[in-house]
Design a protein around this motif. Structure first.
Motif, PDB file in Angstrom:
ATOM      1  N   MET A 172       0.841  -1.198   0.000  1.00 39.97           N
ATOM      2  CA  MET A 172       0.000   0.000   0.000  1.00 39.97           C
ATOM      3  C   MET A 172       0.877   1.248   0.000  1.00 39.97           C
ATOM      4  O   MET A 172       2.002   1.216   0.460  1.00 39.97           O
ATOM      5  N   GLN A 173       0.283   2.301  -0.470  1.00 38.47           N
ATOM      6  CA  GLN A 173       0.960   3.583  -0.602  1.00 38.47           C
ATOM      7  C   GLN A 173       1.331   4.175   0.763  1.00 38.47           C
ATOM      8  O   GLN A 173       0.575   4.067   1.723  1.00 38.47           O
ATOM      9  N   THR A 174       2.491   4.813   0.839  1.00 34.82           N
ATOM     10  CA  THR A 174       2.888   5.531   2.046  1.00 34.82           C
ATOM     11  C   THR A 174       2.027   6.781   2.158  1.00 34.82           C
ATOM     12  O   THR A 174       1.846   7.519   1.184  1.00 34.82           O
ATOM     13  N   LEU A 175       1.484   7.013   3.363  1.00 38.20           N
ATOM     14  CA  LEU A 175       0.586   8.144   3.582  1.00 38.20           C
ATOM     15  C   LEU A 175       1.269   9.208   4.438  1.00 38.20           C
ATOM     16  O   LEU A 175       2.308   8.969   5.054  1.00 38.20           O
ATOM     17  N   ASN A 176       0.654  10.368   4.505  1.00 36.10           N
ATOM     18  CA  ASN A 176       1.182  11.494   5.263  1.00 36.10           C
ATOM     19  C   ASN A 176       0.714  11.422   6.725  1.00 36.10           C
ATOM     20  O   ASN A 176       0.028  12.314   7.218  1.00 36.10           O
ATOM     21  N   PHE A 177       1.044  10.310   7.365  1.00 34.49           N
ATOM     22  CA  PHE A 177       0.780  10.065   8.783  1.00 34.49           C
ATOM     23  C   PHE A 177       2.061   9.490   9.368  1.00 34.49           C
ATOM     24  O   PHE A 177       2.943   9.039   8.624  1.00 34.49           O
ATOM     25  N   ASN A 178       2.155   9.439  10.685  1.00 32.60           N
ATOM     26  CA  ASN A 178       3.252   8.706  11.309  1.00 32.60           C
ATOM     27  C   ASN A 178       3.112   7.228  10.959  1.00 32.60           C
ATOM     28  O   ASN A 178       2.048   6.780  10.507  1.00 32.60           O
ATOM     29  N   ASN A 179       4.165   6.460  11.194  1.00 33.01           N
ATOM     30  CA  ASN A 179       4.106   5.022  10.942  1.00 33.01           C
ATOM     31  C   ASN A 179       3.404   4.329  12.101  1.00 33.01           C
ATOM     32  O   ASN A 179       3.764   4.527  13.251  1.00 33.01           O
ATOM     33  N   TYR A 180       2.388   3.555  11.779  1.00 34.83           N
ATOM     34  CA  TYR A 180       1.641   2.804  12.781  1.00 34.83           C
ATOM     35  C   TYR A 180       1.756   1.321  12.469  1.00 34.83           C
ATOM     36  O   TYR A 180       1.950   0.929  11.321  1.00 34.83           O
ATOM     37  N   SER A 181       1.602   0.502  13.500  1.00 35.82           N
ATOM     38  CA  SER A 181       1.606  -0.945  13.311  1.00 35.82           C
ATOM     39  C   SER A 181       0.179  -1.414  13.046  1.00 35.82           C
ATOM     40  O   SER A 181      -0.742  -1.007  13.747  1.00 35.82           O
ATOM     41  N   PHE A 182       0.045  -2.273  12.061  1.00 38.65           N
ATOM     42  CA  PHE A 182      -1.266  -2.821  11.722  1.00 38.65           C
ATOM     43  C   PHE A 182      -1.182  -4.335  11.660  1.00 38.65           C
ATOM     44  O   PHE A 182      -0.147  -4.889  11.302  1.00 38.65           O
ATOM     45  N   ARG A 183      -2.277  -4.981  12.012  1.00 36.26           N
ATOM     46  CA  ARG A 183      -2.391  -6.432  11.843  1.00 36.26           C
ATOM     47  C   ARG A 183      -2.962  -6.681  10.463  1.00 36.26           C
ATOM     48  O   ARG A 183      -4.068  -6.235  10.145  1.00 36.26           O
ATOM     49  N   LEU A 184      -2.202  -7.380   9.638  1.00 39.72           N
ATOM     50  CA  LEU A 184      -2.631  -7.712   8.289  1.00 39.72           C
ATOM     51  C   LEU A 184      -2.693  -9.225   8.153  1.00 39.72           C
ATOM     52  O   LEU A 184      -1.973  -9.950   8.842  1.00 39.72           O
ATOM     53  N   LYS A 185      -3.553  -9.691   7.259  1.00 34.74           N
ATOM     54  CA  LYS A 185      -3.572 -11.128   6.952  1.00 34.74           C
ATOM     55  C   LYS A 185      -3.925 -11.297   5.483  1.00 34.74           C
ATOM     56  O   LYS A 185      -4.583 -10.438   4.879  1.00 34.74           O
ATOM     57  N   ASN A 186      -3.475 -12.415   4.928  1.00 31.15           N
ATOM     58  CA  ASN A 186      -3.793 -12.768   3.555  1.00 31.15           C
ATOM     59  C   ASN A 186      -4.760 -13.937   3.571  1.00 31.15           C
ATOM     60  O   ASN A 186      -4.574 -14.886   4.331  1.00 31.15           O
ATOM     61  N   SER A 187      -5.772 -13.842   2.732  1.00 29.51           N
ATOM     62  CA  SER A 187      -6.728 -14.927   2.616  1.00 29.51           C
ATOM     63  C   SER A 187      -7.288 -14.913   1.201  1.00 29.51           C
ATOM     64  O   SER A 187      -7.781 -13.877   0.737  1.00 29.51           O
ATOM     65  N   GLU A 188      -7.187 -16.048   0.529  1.00 35.19           N
ATOM     66  CA  GLU A 188      -7.708 -16.181  -0.834  1.00 35.19           C
ATOM     67  C   GLU A 188      -7.193 -15.068  -1.744  1.00 35.19           C
ATOM     68  O   GLU A 188      -7.950 -14.413  -2.460  1.00 35.19           O
ATOM     69  N   ASN A 189      -5.883 -14.824  -1.680  1.00 36.20           N
ATOM     70  CA  ASN A 189      -5.205 -13.823  -2.514  1.00 36.20           C
ATOM     71  C   ASN A 189      -5.680 -12.396  -2.275  1.00 36.20           C
ATOM     72  O   ASN A 189      -5.558 -11.545  -3.147  1.00 36.20           O
ATOM     73  N   LYS A 190      -6.251 -12.129  -1.104  1.00 39.26           N
ATOM     74  CA  LYS A 190      -6.646 -10.776  -0.728  1.00 39.26           C
ATOM     75  C   LYS A 190      -5.976 -10.427   0.593  1.00 39.26           C
ATOM     76  O   LYS A 190      -5.761 -11.301   1.432  1.00 39.26           O
ATOM     77  N   VAL A 191      -5.691  -9.136   0.759  1.00 37.16           N
ATOM     78  CA  VAL A 191      -5.089  -8.667   2.004  1.00 37.16           C
ATOM     79  C   VAL A 191      -6.188  -8.023   2.848  1.00 37.16           C
ATOM     80  O   VAL A 191      -7.022  -7.277   2.337  1.00 37.16           O
ATOM     81  N   TYR A 192      -6.141  -8.317   4.147  1.00 38.88           N
ATOM     82  CA  TYR A 192      -7.113  -7.767   5.092  1.00 38.88           C
ATOM     83  C   TYR A 192      -6.367  -7.048   6.198  1.00 38.88           C
ATOM     84  O   TYR A 192      -5.245  -7.417   6.557  1.00 38.88           O
ATOM     85  N   ILE A 193      -7.010  -6.006   6.757  1.00 45.61           N
ATOM     86  CA  ILE A 193      -6.438  -5.227   7.849  1.00 45.61           C
ATOM     87  C   ILE A 193      -7.402  -5.279   9.036  1.00 45.61           C
ATOM     88  O   ILE A 193      -8.620  -5.240   8.844  1.00 45.61           O
ATOM     89  N   PHE A 194      -6.836  -5.382  10.242  1.00 37.97           N
ATOM     90  CA  PHE A 194      -7.676  -5.454  11.435  1.00 37.97           C
ATOM     91  C   PHE A 194      -8.082  -4.054  11.865  1.00 37.97           C
ATOM     92  O   PHE A 194      -7.253  -3.159  11.992  1.00 37.97           O
ATOM     93  N   ASP A 195      -9.369  -3.859  12.081  1.00 46.04           N
ATOM     94  CA  ASP A 195      -9.922  -2.589  12.554  1.00 46.04           C
ATOM     95  C   ASP A 195     -10.132  -2.709  14.063  1.00 46.04           C
ATOM     96  O   ASP A 195     -10.951  -3.504  14.519  1.00 46.04           O
ATOM     97  N   ALA A 196      -9.381  -1.902  14.825  1.00 43.40           N
ATOM     98  CA  ALA A 196      -9.442  -1.959  16.293  1.00 43.40           C
ATOM     99  C   ALA A 196     -10.778  -1.465  16.838  1.00 43.40           C
ATOM    100  O   ALA A 196     -11.158  -1.817  17.949  1.00 43.40           O
ATOM    101  N   ILE A 197     -11.501  -0.676  16.065  1.00 42.19           N
ATOM    102  CA  ILE A 197     -12.795  -0.159  16.512  1.00 42.19           C
ATOM    103  C   ILE A 197     -13.879  -1.214  16.293  1.00 42.19           C
ATOM    104  O   ILE A 197     -14.642  -1.544  17.188  1.00 42.19           O
ATOM    105  N   ARG A 198     -13.955  -1.737  15.080  1.00 44.49           N
ATOM    106  CA  ARG A 198     -14.980  -2.732  14.742  1.00 44.49           C
ATOM    107  C   ARG A 198     -14.583  -4.147  15.154  1.00 44.49           C
ATOM    108  O   ARG A 198     -15.371  -5.064  15.071  1.00 44.49           O
TER     109      ARG A 198
END
Length: 150
Positions: A1-27
């Motif tokens: 994914m593209q680098t954004l104009n925010f500080n660097n944050y840690s994210f939980r990512l996973k791959n499933s069926e050739n798709k990337v998913y990100i964990f949403d701490a709120i939902r």
């Protein structure tokens, strides 16, 4: 994914069926990692880590009725008393933020009555404070840091 104009944050990512998913701490679930979701997740971390807003006061992608139509806001931050403090509109990085984007968040705010607005595509961030009495908004350098109401 593209680098954004925010500080660097840690994210939980996973791959499933050739798709990337990100964990949403709120939902509390994994979501398909789209460019807009990448911006939304960075914005959530910005609100939590940089501005100290409690996770319990942040709401993501809920339906709001605007002129009888169901619309979905990106992020709302509540005050402890239940009033809405901030509305955030997130766009994908390739989407240019223009008057139409501000009109969209203004329509949402006509109903929600937030004190602050943020519009971001991850590269450019715009912050406004509402003046309901004079029906206008003032651009700010950033959103305020969270302070609990006394």
């Amino acid at each position: 994914m593209q680098t954004l104009n925010f500080n660097n944050y840690s994210f939980r990512l996973k791959n499933s069926e050739n798709k990337v998913y990100i964990f949403d701490a709120i939902r509390k679930k994994f979501l398909a990692l789209t460019p807009e979701e990448w911006v939304r997740q960075h914005t959530i971390q910005y609100l939590i880590q940089e501005l100290n807003y409690p996770i319990s006061l942040i709401n993501v992608e809920k339906i709001v009725k605007i002129n009888g139509m169901n619309k979905r806001y990106d992020i709302v931050v509540f005050q402890p008393n239940g009033q809405i403090a901030i509305i955030v509109e997130c766009k994908a990085p390739e989407v240019t933020i223009n008057q139409q984007t501000f009109d969209q968040i203004a329509r949402y705010n006509f109903v929600l009555q937030a004190h602050y607005l943020m519009v971001t595509n991850g590269l450019n961030h715009y912050f406004c404070q509402m003046d309901f009495k004079n029906e206008q908004y003032t651009f700010l350098q950033s959103l305020p840091v969270y302070k609990p109401l006394k």
